[in-house]
Design an enzyme around this catalytic site. Structure first.
Site, PDB file in Angstrom:
ATOM      1  N   ALA A 199      -7.159   7.214   1.142  1.00  0.00           N
ATOM      2  CA  ALA A 199      -6.677   8.293   2.005  1.00  0.00           C
ATOM      3  C   ALA A 199      -7.764   8.835   2.918  1.00  0.00           C
ATOM      4  CB  ALA A 199      -6.096   9.417   1.141  1.00  0.00           C
ATOM      5  N   ASP A 200      -8.961   9.037   2.394  1.00  0.00           N
ATOM      6  CA  ASP A 200     -10.056   9.607   3.182  1.00  0.00           C
ATOM      7  C   ASP A 200     -10.289   8.845   4.470  1.00  0.00           C
ATOM      8  OD1 ASP A 200     -10.163   9.694   0.349  1.00  0.00           O
ATOM      9  OD2 ASP A 200     -12.213  10.432   0.342  1.00  0.00           O
ATOM     10  N   ALA A 201     -10.104   7.511   4.410  1.00  0.00           N
ATOM     11  CA  ALA A 201     -10.411   6.647   5.551  1.00  0.00           C
ATOM     12  C   ALA A 201      -9.617   7.027   6.788  1.00  0.00           C
ATOM     13  CB  ALA A 201     -10.143   5.193   5.184  1.00  0.00           C
TER      14      ALA A 201
END
Length: 410
Positions: A199-201
């Site tokens: 998700a962070d990406a």
């Protein structure tokens, strides 16, 4: 002139005009005074709110900038990486700072960002050329091109992205723990991180590619990013909950209470990224409505999970796992929701109340000195948080939220 200040003058002006016709009664005078006072108070409260937002954001930015040479408050395990402006931790701070500098037209912050970027030779980290985290700082370099016309600021990013387009990654999106490796001294959490499989990406990389298309006029960069964004978003988003799994390992994971694990900051990363991308999309881009629909679904899932104290919990579906406040998730989510209100996407009173509660929670976490407390340290899942925990990306989240709250009209 302030719109509300104009409104405050209306009862007074009307009373002056009417006085030429007849003497107002004592009751009329009292009504006019109450109406005028009420309008005046509204405008005064609005001014106080904007001043408070500005003071909090400026103090947080100034505190962080003044402490870039002393990160002793950060655990040693991530201190060295936090000291590197090109690494995602500090680069995430600059995303918030650029947004705040642009919103408030703060030339001092612009000059500071220019000096930092020049010192870094506008370079990205190259040990992991495909890794989304190492594309994060590119957003700031490209922002400088937009603000100043400095084309040198994006050349290293363009050079790297051209190489990626010439040899695109072919791995899948499933995250396998056992493939965690170190290559050329750089850490890979899983086999899939040549793509945006966590998700962070979606906060770190896609907007860099979009901005590169915008400044070069070459659509090929965002065509790649748009395709990769939706591959990951479709893979990680839960329509059932309106939330993002952090990565594939969490699809079936349950915590000790038997609840699904949805990480607060992980969702905050994506939810903040969506408005940033939408704002940078060219007019009429065919993906715009798709991003807005995803935004609405994610917003609906998140708004149900705000705690009574205004914070979003580190474990979204189980606030008892980490009961303390957590500011990075709260900052990113408040930014996203405030953007939705300010842009006419979220129009109901409940949404507005949730945003205000979120901002007041952020206010409580920022010390008078500007230090931002209650920020979960680097991780990938809901972890314990202490009041004294602080990190650069948490300040970035506060600045993003402030960039929308300073525009707030109630």
């Amino acid at each position: 002139m302030n719109k509300k200040f104009k409104l405050a003058l209306i009862p007074f002006a009307v009373s002056i005009l009417l006085s030429g016709c007849s003497e107002p009664s004592t009751t009329d005078k009292m009504v006019n005074k109450v109406e005028a006072d009420a309008q005046s108070v509204k405008g005064f409260d609005k001014g106080l709110e904007v001043n408070s937002v500005t003071n909090i954001a400026n103090s947080a930015a100034d505190w962080q900038i003044s402490h870039l040479d002393d990160l002793s408050y950060i655990p040693e395990s991530h201190r060295a990486k936090s000291e590197n402006p090109k690494f995602w931790i500090q680069a995430s701070f600059y995303i918030g700072l650029t947004r705040w500098a642009e919103t408030t037209d703060n030339k001092d912050y612009l000059r500071f960002i220019q000096e930092m970027a020049k010192e870094q030779n506008y370079e990205l980290l190259l040990d992991r050329p495909y890794h989304a985290d190492d594309h994060t700082i590119g957003q700031t370099y490209l922002w400088l091109t937009e603000q100043t016309g400095n084309k040198e600021a994006y050349k290293p990013t363009q050079e790297l992205f051209d190489k990626i387009l010439a040899n695109p990654p072919k791995v899948g999106l499933e995250m396998l723990d056992e493939t965690s490796t170190t290559q050329n001294g750089a850490h890979f959490e899983g086999n899939c991180q040549d793509r945006w499989c966590w998700a962070d990406a979606l906060y770190m990389a896609p907007r860099t590619w979009l901005k590169l298309s915008n400044v070069t006029g070459d659509s090929k960069y965002f065509e790649y990013a748009d395709k990769e964004f939706w591959a990951s978003a479709d893979y990680l988003f839960s329509d059932k909950y309106g939330l993002f799994f952090r990565d594939s390992r969490y699809f079936d994971m349950k915590n000790e209470n038997g609840n699904p694990v949805f990480w607060g900051r992980g969702n905050g990363w994506v939810f903040a990224a969506i408005p940033l991308i939408i704002d940078d999309l060219p007019e009429g881009h065919p993906s715009r409505e798709r991003y807005i629909e995803l935004y609405k679904k994610n917003a609906a899932g998140l708004m149900k999970l705000q705690r009574e104290n205004g914070y979003w919990p580190a474990s979204l579906m189980d606030p008892d796992i980490v009961k303390t406040p957590e500011v990075s998730a709260t900052g990113f989510i408040t930014f996203g929701l405030a953007w939705g209100v300010n842009n006419g996407i979220l129009t109901d009173e409940k949404s507005k109340e949730i945003v205000k509660k979120g901002w007041h929670a952020i206010e409580e976490a920022v010390e008078p000195s500007g230090r931002v407390n209650w920020v979960q340290h680097v991780g990938k899942s809901p972890d314990p948080v202490k009041k004294t925990d602080s990190q650069l990306y948490g300040v970035g989240a506060v600045l993003l939220a402030a960039s929308e709250m300073v525009k707030w009209e109630d």
